[in-house]
Design a protein around this motif. Structure first.
Motif, mmCIF file in Angstrom:
data_model
loop_
_atom_site.group_PDB
_atom_site.id
_atom_site.type_symbol
_atom_site.label_atom_id
_atom_site.label_comp_id
_atom_site.label_asym_id
_atom_site.label_seq_id
_atom_site.Cartn_x
_atom_site.Cartn_y
_atom_site.Cartn_z
ATOM 1 N N LYS A 1 0.810 -1.213 0.000
ATOM 2 C CA LYS A 1 0.000 0.000 0.000
ATOM 3 C C LYS A 1 0.848 1.271 0.000
ATOM 4 C CE LYS A 1 -3.564 2.403 2.558
ATOM 5 N NZ LYS A 1 -4.323 2.513 3.785
ATOM 6 N N ALA A 2 1.899 1.302 0.801
ATOM 7 C CA ALA A 2 2.742 2.500 0.878
ATOM 8 C C ALA A 2 3.398 2.806 -0.468
ATOM 9 C CB ALA A 2 3.800 2.334 1.966
ATOM 10 N N ASP A 3 3.862 1.773 -1.150
ATOM 11 C CA ASP A 3 4.475 1.982 -2.461
ATOM 12 C C ASP A 3 3.446 2.449 -3.482
ATOM 13 O OD1 ASP A 3 7.095 1.274 -1.710
ATOM 14 O OD2 ASP A 3 6.654 -0.859 -1.989
ATOM 15 N N ALA A 4 2.246 1.898 -3.419
ATOM 16 C CA ALA A 4 1.173 2.319 -4.322
ATOM 17 C C ALA A 4 0.832 3.786 -4.093
ATOM 18 C CB ALA A 4 -0.060 1.441 -4.124
ATOM 19 N N GLU A 5 0.708 4.186 -2.840
ATOM 20 C CA GLU A 5 0.387 5.578 -2.519
ATOM 21 C C GLU A 5 1.516 6.517 -2.951
ATOM 22 O OE1 GLU A 5 -0.527 5.551 1.651
ATOM 23 O OE2 GLU A 5 -2.568 4.819 1.305
ATOM 24 N N ARG A 6 2.757 6.106 -2.719
ATOM 25 C CA ARG A 6 3.907 6.926 -3.105
ATOM 26 C C ARG A 6 3.908 7.158 -4.617
ATOM 27 N NH1 ARG A 6 8.266 5.144 -5.429
ATOM 28 N NH2 ARG A 6 7.916 2.999 -4.789
ATOM 29 N N THR A 7 3.604 6.117 -5.373
ATOM 30 C CA THR A 7 3.574 6.224 -6.831
ATOM 31 C C THR A 7 2.468 7.170 -7.277
ATOM 32 O OG1 THR A 7 4.442 3.979 -7.016
ATOM 33 C CG2 THR A 7 3.380 4.897 -8.965
ATOM 34 N N LEU A 8 1.294 7.051 -6.670
ATOM 35 C CA LEU A 8 0.184 7.940 -7.038
ATOM 36 C C LEU A 8 0.453 9.382 -6.632
ATOM 37 C CD1 LEU A 8 -2.908 5.699 -6.247
ATOM 38 C CD2 LEU A 8 -1.997 6.343 -8.488
ATOM 39 N N GLU A 9 1.042 9.579 -5.459
ATOM 40 C CA GLU A 9 1.355 10.940 -5.020
ATOM 41 C C GLU A 9 2.363 11.601 -5.951
ATOM 42 O OE1 GLU A 9 2.544 10.416 -0.952
ATOM 43 O OE2 GLU A 9 0.464 10.120 -0.292
ATOM 44 N N ARG A 10 3.349 10.831 -6.408
ATOM 45 C CA ARG A 10 4.344 11.358 -7.361
ATOM 46 C C ARG A 10 3.651 11.765 -8.652
ATOM 47 N NH1 ARG A 10 9.108 7.343 -8.810
ATOM 48 N NH2 ARG A 10 7.271 6.117 -9.326
ATOM 49 N N LEU A 11 2.723 10.931 -9.134
ATOM 50 C CA LEU A 11 1.999 11.238 -10.363
ATOM 51 C C LEU A 11 1.129 12.486 -10.179
ATOM 52 C CD1 LEU A 11 1.029 10.622 -13.230
ATOM 53 C CD2 LEU A 11 -0.606 9.001 -12.239
ATOM 54 N N LEU A 12 0.463 12.584 -9.042
ATOM 55 C CA LEU A 12 -0.431 13.719 -8.802
ATOM 56 C C LEU A 12 0.305 15.056 -8.681
ATOM 57 C CD1 LEU A 12 -3.008 12.012 -6.443
ATOM 58 C CD2 LEU A 12 -3.441 12.931 -8.745
ATOM 59 N N ARG A 13 1.590 15.017 -8.373
ATOM 60 C CA ARG A 13 2.366 16.270 -8.374
ATOM 61 C C ARG A 13 2.430 16.852 -9.776
ATOM 62 N NH1 ARG A 13 7.008 14.229 -4.520
ATOM 63 N NH2 ARG A 13 7.167 12.805 -6.253
ATOM 64 N N PHE A 14 2.443 15.988 -10.776
ATOM 65 C CA PHE A 14 2.553 16.428 -12.154
ATOM 66 C C PHE A 14 1.197 16.546 -12.847
ATOM 67 C CE2 PHE A 14 6.601 14.499 -11.116
ATOM 68 C CZ PHE A 14 7.479 15.504 -11.507
ATOM 69 N N GLN A 15 0.243 15.746 -12.402
ATOM 70 C CA GLN A 15 -1.087 15.762 -13.002
ATOM 71 C C GLN A 15 -2.144 15.777 -11.895
ATOM 72 O OE1 GLN A 15 -1.792 13.157 -16.330
ATOM 73 N NE2 GLN A 15 0.394 12.872 -16.647
ATOM 74 N N PRO A 16 -2.272 16.904 -11.194
ATOM 75 C CA PRO A 16 -3.165 16.950 -10.037
ATOM 76 C C PRO A 16 -4.636 16.751 -10.361
ATOM 77 C CG PRO A 16 -2.334 19.134 -10.562
ATOM 78 C CD PRO A 16 -1.592 18.162 -11.440
ATOM 79 N N ASP A 17 -5.027 16.911 -11.615
ATOM 80 C CA ASP A 17 -6.434 16.746 -11.981
ATOM 81 C C ASP A 17 -6.734 15.375 -12.568
ATOM 82 O OD1 ASP A 17 -4.929 17.212 -14.247
ATOM 83 O OD2 ASP A 17 -6.464 18.394 -15.256
ATOM 84 N N LEU A 18 -5.805 14.444 -12.473
ATOM 85 C CA LEU A 18 -6.013 13.107 -13.008
ATOM 86 C C LEU A 18 -6.942 12.331 -12.069
ATOM 87 C CD1 LEU A 18 -5.235 11.190 -15.310
ATOM 88 C CD2 LEU A 18 -3.342 10.404 -13.893
#
Length: 154
Positions: free
Chosen positions: A134-151
Motif C-alpha cells: 500500500k505504501a508503495d502504491a500511494e507513493r507512486t500515485l502521489e508522485r503522479l499527482l504532483r505532475f497531473q493533479p487533476d487526473l
C-alpha cells in the motif's frame, strides 16, 4: 510532409501513396515508415536496432495482438534505449510472465526518466496494491499527482 485536410463529398478518404516533402528536406525510408506507421517499412528499419523504430513496431505488434513479436521487439528496445518510455509496455508483459520484480524495475525506470507517464504510474501503483504494498502504491500515485493533479483516476 503535406497533409490534405479536405473532406471529400462522397465520404471516401483520399489516400495519396506518395509522401510529399517540404522543399529542402531529405527524408529517409525510416522517416517515412515512422511518419506513416508503415509496418513493413518499420520492420526493415528495425534491423538497425533504432530505438524509435523498435518502439513503433513493437506497439503495432502489440495492437495486433502479436504478443511474442511485441515482447521480442520491446526486449531489443531495452538494449537499444534502456530508458525508453515504451518499456512500460514490456513491464505489463513481465507481470503476465510472473516476473514481477522486472516489471517494477521497468516501470520505476520509465517514471524516473519521465514522471508524467500516467499509464506507467497507474499500472505500477495497481501492481503494488495487488501485491499488498500500500505504501508503495500511494507513493507512486502521489508522485503522479504532483505532475497531473487533476487526473481523476489517480
Amino acid at each position: 510532409a503535406y497533409t490534405n485536410h479536405s473532406i471529400p463529398r462522397d465520404g471516401k478518404p483520399r489516400v495519396d501513396s506518395r509522401w510529399r516533402l517540404y522543399p529542402g528536406t531529405n527524408a529517409t525510408a525510416r522517416d517515412e515508415a515512422l511518419a506513416l506507421g508503415n509496418r513493413l517499412g518499420l520492420a526493415r528499419a528495425a534491423e538497425m536496432d533504432d530505438a524509435p523504430v523498435l518502439a513503433a513496431l513493437a506497439q503495432i505488434e502489440d495492437r495486433l495482438g502479436n504478443m511474442d513479436a511485441a515482447t521480442a521487439l520491446y526486449e531489443r528496445l531495452a538494449k537499444a534505449d534502456p530508458n525508453h518510455p515504451a518499456l512500460a509496455n514490456l513491464a505489463i508483459y513481465r507481470v503476465g510472465q510472473g516476473r514481477s520484480q522486472e516489471a517494477i524495475a521497468l516501470w520505476e525506470r520509465v517514471l524516473a526518466n519521465d514522471p508524467v507517464q500516467a499509464a506507467a504510474a497507474m499500472n505500477l501503483s495497481l501492481h503494488y496494491a495487488q501485491k499488498g504494498q500500500k505504501a508503495d502504491a500511494e507513493r507512486t500515485l502521489e508522485r503522479l499527482l504532483r505532475f497531473q493533479p487533476d487526473l481523476t483516476a489517480a
